[in-house]
Design a protein around this motif. Structure first.
Motif, PDB file in Angstrom:
ATOM      1  N   GLN A 144     -25.939  45.719 -37.597  1.00 30.23           N
ATOM      2  CA  GLN A 144     -25.150  45.528 -39.131  1.00 30.23           C
ATOM      3  C   GLN A 144     -23.686  45.122 -38.684  1.00 30.23           C
ATOM      4  OE1 GLN A 144     -23.904  48.906 -40.282  1.00 30.23           O
ATOM      5  NE2 GLN A 144     -22.178  48.502 -41.819  1.00 30.23           N
ATOM      6  N   PHE A 145     -23.247  44.441 -37.284  1.00 32.89           N
ATOM      7  CA  PHE A 145     -22.615  43.702 -36.629  1.00 32.89           C
ATOM      8  C   PHE A 145     -22.403  41.591 -37.405  1.00 32.89           C
ATOM      9  CE2 PHE A 145     -20.538  40.775 -33.417  1.00 32.89           C
ATOM     10  CZ  PHE A 145     -19.307  41.070 -33.842  1.00 32.89           C
ATOM     11  N   VAL A 147     -20.982  39.347 -39.217  1.00 31.81           N
ATOM     12  CA  VAL A 147     -20.961  38.596 -39.069  1.00 31.81           C
ATOM     13  C   VAL A 147     -21.633  37.375 -39.799  1.00 31.81           C
ATOM     14  CG1 VAL A 147     -20.278  36.665 -37.066  1.00 31.81           C
ATOM     15  CG2 VAL A 147     -19.819  39.242 -36.862  1.00 31.81           C
ATOM     16  N   ALA A 148     -22.405  37.224 -39.952  1.00 26.46           N
ATOM     17  CA  ALA A 148     -23.605  35.924 -40.590  1.00 26.46           C
ATOM     18  C   ALA A 148     -23.092  35.905 -41.765  1.00 26.46           C
ATOM     19  CB  ALA A 148     -24.918  35.957 -40.341  1.00 26.46           C
ATOM     20  N   ASP A 149     -22.545  36.499 -42.223  1.00 26.34           N
ATOM     21  CA  ASP A 149     -22.830  36.749 -44.101  1.00 26.34           C
ATOM     22  C   ASP A 149     -20.915  36.353 -44.676  1.00 26.34           C
ATOM     23  OD1 ASP A 149     -23.349  37.288 -47.131  1.00 26.34           O
ATOM     24  OD2 ASP A 149     -21.709  38.631 -46.652  1.00 26.34           O
ATOM     25  N   ARG A 167     -11.875  42.355 -44.034  1.00 24.51           N
ATOM     26  CA  ARG A 167     -13.190  43.125 -44.029  1.00 24.51           C
ATOM     27  C   ARG A 167     -13.719  43.684 -43.186  1.00 24.51           C
ATOM     28  NH1 ARG A 167     -18.109  39.238 -45.666  1.00 24.51           N
ATOM     29  NH2 ARG A 167     -19.700  40.943 -45.874  1.00 24.51           N
ATOM     30  N   ALA A 168     -13.261  45.106 -43.247  1.00 20.73           N
ATOM     31  CA  ALA A 168     -14.259  46.028 -41.781  1.00 20.73           C
ATOM     32  C   ALA A 168     -15.387  45.879 -41.174  1.00 20.73           C
ATOM     33  CB  ALA A 168     -13.790  47.780 -41.792  1.00 20.73           C
ATOM     34  N   VAL A 169     -16.021  45.868 -40.168  1.00 20.20           N
ATOM     35  CA  VAL A 169     -17.971  45.913 -39.936  1.00 20.20           C
ATOM     36  C   VAL A 169     -17.383  46.339 -38.909  1.00 20.20           C
ATOM     37  CG1 VAL A 169     -17.679  43.466 -41.258  1.00 20.20           C
ATOM     38  CG2 VAL A 169     -17.074  43.748 -38.169  1.00 20.20           C
ATOM     39  N   PRO A 170     -18.337  47.079 -38.166  1.00 19.12           N
ATOM     40  CA  PRO A 170     -18.640  48.032 -37.271  1.00 19.12           C
ATOM     41  C   PRO A 170     -19.018  47.178 -36.370  1.00 19.12           C
ATOM     42  CG  PRO A 170     -20.988  48.137 -38.464  1.00 19.12           C
ATOM     43  CD  PRO A 170     -19.904  47.164 -39.162  1.00 19.12           C
TER      44      PRO A 170
END
Length: 434
Positions: free
Chosen positions: A246-247, A251-253, A367-370
Motif C-alpha cells: 500500500q505504501f 508513493v507511486a500515485d 496525505r497520510a500513508v501507512p
C-alpha cells in the motif's frame, strides 16, 4: 500562538539537557532525572502522576486523563525517556546542551524521542490549564529502557502495573507522522502501522581442538565462518506485505509514476533518504555482526561463535527461520540473544481517521500513508502483553530537504522548532477530538 506551541521547544531542550543515555548494560545514568523533569512540569499544572522505578534510577511516569464519555475505550500515548549514547567529539554541538541554532533544537534525543516527550507534556499542560477534557480516557506514559528492549520500562509496566492501562485498546508513539514533500501542493505523512520482527541469534559451532600445525577436518572456526558467509551472502527475495504494498502504491500515485511489484526501485528512488526506513521492509534481512573464536594463534579452538541480527517480515516468521536453519549447516546451532514479534495492523478505523483529520486541519496538503519500519518500538510490548493496537504517530512537518532518517541515532541529531509547534497543534486536535 498557543501555550503549548510557546513552550514545547523549551521543554524539549530541557529534556535533552538531561543525559539519559542507555548503554544496554545498566551502566548508564538511568531515566530518573528525566522522569523528575516530567513530574515537575506536570506538578506545575496540578497533576500528580504515578512514578514507578523498575530498578534504581530506572524511572517511569504514568498519568491518566479522564474523558467525558466513559463508554469509549482509552487511548495510550507513550514516549521513552532514554536515548542512545553520543560521542561528543563527533558532534558540532554538545549533544546534551539542548542548543537552539538555525531554527533547530540540537541534541541527543531531539527526534528519538524527547521531541514527542515534550509534545506530550506541552499538550497535556495546556489541556489541564484550560480545563478541556478529551472524549475518552487518555493514558500518558513516559517510559524507561526502550533503547535496550524495554525490560525496565514498558515490559515492567505491563507485567507489574497492567491496571494503569485498563480499558486501553489503541496507542500512538514514535517513528511515524513525519512528512515527505512531493511538491508544494502535496506532502505525504508516513504513519507507521507495521514493524518487522527481531531475531538476534548467537550461532555456535563445536569442533575438535588441536595444534594449529596439524590436519584438522573438524575445525569450529571453519564451520562458523562458512555459516556466517552463507547467511550474510543470502539474497532474500522481495516479499511485499500488505502495508508495504500500500505504501509503494501510494508513493507511486503521488509522484505520478508506475509501480511494478517486481521492480520497486523507481518508487524507492522518489523517497530519497527515507529509503533507510523503508528499503529494508521489502524483504527479510540477516546481517552478521559479531565473531568470536580462539585464544592463541597456533591453537585450533574447540568452539566458535557468531551473532546475526535478523529482521523478519510480519506474517513470514516461519519462512524466515526455515531459511536461516537451511543456511546454518549441520554443525552449527542457533539460540536467541533477543527475539521479538513482528506487527502489522490495518490502516483504517476511527483513530486513523482522526489522525488524518488532525493532519489536514493543520496542513491542507497532507496525505497520510501507512508504512512499515524495519526497527521496533514499545508498541510491540503493549500489543504482545495487553493486546493494544499501536501506531507510530509523532506529527512533524519537515523541511523538504531534511534527511530525517539520518537523525535517528545519528551525529548532530536535531529537530525543527516549527515542526514541534506543528506537532503540538496536530496532537492537541487528535487527543481532544478522537
Amino acid at each position: 500562538m498557543t501555550p503549548a506551541e510557546n513552550e514545547v521547544a523549551d521543554l524539549c531542550a530541557e529534556l535533552i539537557r538531561v543525559d539519559s543515555s542507555n548503554y544496554g548494560d545498566d551502566s548508564g545514568p538511568g531515566e530518573r532525572a528525566a522522569a523528575e523533569v516530567v513530574m515537575a512540569r506536570l506538578a506545575e499544572v496540578g497533576i500528580e502522576p504515578a512514578y514507578i522505578e523498575s530498578a534504581p534510577g530506572r524511572g517511569n511516569v504514568v498519568t491518566r486523563v479522564e474523558g467525558s464519555d466513559p463508554s469509549l475505550p482509552a487511548l495510550l500515548v507513550h514516549g521513552h525517556l532514554d536515548v542512545v549514547p553520543a560521542n561528543a567529539a563527533d558532534w558540532s554541538v554538545d549533544p546534551f546542551a539542548g542548543e537552539v541554532r538555525d531554527g533547530y533544537i540540537w541534541g541527543r534525543g531531539a527526534v528519538d524521542m524527547k521531541d514527542m516527550d515534550a509534545m506530550m507534556l506541552a499538550v497535556l499542560r495546556q489541556m489541564t490549564r484550560e480545563g478541556r477534557r478529551p472524549r475518552r480516557d487518555i493514558v500518558f506514559a513516559w517510559v524507561a529502557d526502550e533503547e535496550a528492549g524495554g525490560v525496565y520500562g514498558a515490559k515492567h509496566l505491563t507485567a507489574h502495573h497492567p491496571d494503569l492501562f485498563e480499558g486501553v485498546t489503541e496507542s500512538i508513539s514514535e517513528v511515524g507522522g513525519y512528512s515527505l514533500e512531493v511538491d508544494p501542493s502535496l506532502r505525504l505523512y508516513l504513519i507507521e502501522t507495521a514493524q518487522k520482527g527481531l531475531a538476534w541469534m548467537r550461532l555456535t559451532a563445536d569442533g575438535t581442538a588441536g595444534h594449529g600445525s596439524m590436519l584438522n577436518s573438524d575445525n569450529a572456526v571453519t564451520e562458523i565462518a562458512q555459516a556466517v558467509a552463507r547467511i550474510g551472502g543470502h539474497d532474500w527475495p522481495i516479499t511485499l506485505t500488505p502495508t508495504v504494498r500500500q505504501f509503494l502504491t501510494e508513493v507511486a500515485d503521488a509522484f505520478g509514476i508506475p509501480f511494478d511489484e517486481q521492480d520497486p526501485a523507481p518508487v524507492l528512488d522518489k523517497i530519497g533518504p527515507l529509503v533507510r526506513f523503508v528499503g529494508a521492509t521489502l524483504s527479510h534481512t540477516a546481517n552478521p555482526t559479531q565473531l568470536d573464536a580462539g585464544y592463541k594463534s597456533n591453537v585450533i579452538p574447540g568452539q566458535a561463535t557468531a551473532v546475526v541480527d535478523g529482521r523478519f517480515l510480519p506474517g513470514h516468521e516461519e519462512e524466515f527461520f526455515k531459511t536461516i536453519d537451511s543456511l546454518l549447516g549441520p554443525k552449527v546451532r542457533r539460540e536467541f540473544v533477543h527475539h521479538d514479534i513482528a506487527l502489522e495492523t490495518t490502516f483504517d478505523g476511527a483513530l486513523v481517521e482522526s489522525m488524518i483529520a488532525a493532519l489536514k486541519a493543520e496542513d491542507p496538503t497532507a496525505r497520510a500513508v501507512p508504512y512499515c519500519m524495519s526497527g521496533g518500538t514499545d508498541n510491540k510490548t503493549f500489543f504482545a502483553d495487553l493486546g493494544v493496537r499501536g501506531f507510530g504517530f509523532v506529527p512533524l512537518r519537515l523541511p523538504g530537504d531534511m534527511d530525517f532518517a539520518s537523525m535517528f541515532h545519528g551525529v548532530d541529531e536535531r529537530v525543527p522548532v516549527d515542526a514541534l509547534q506543528f506537532g503540538v497543534r496536530v496532537l492537541d486536535r487528535l487527543l481532544l477530538n478522537y
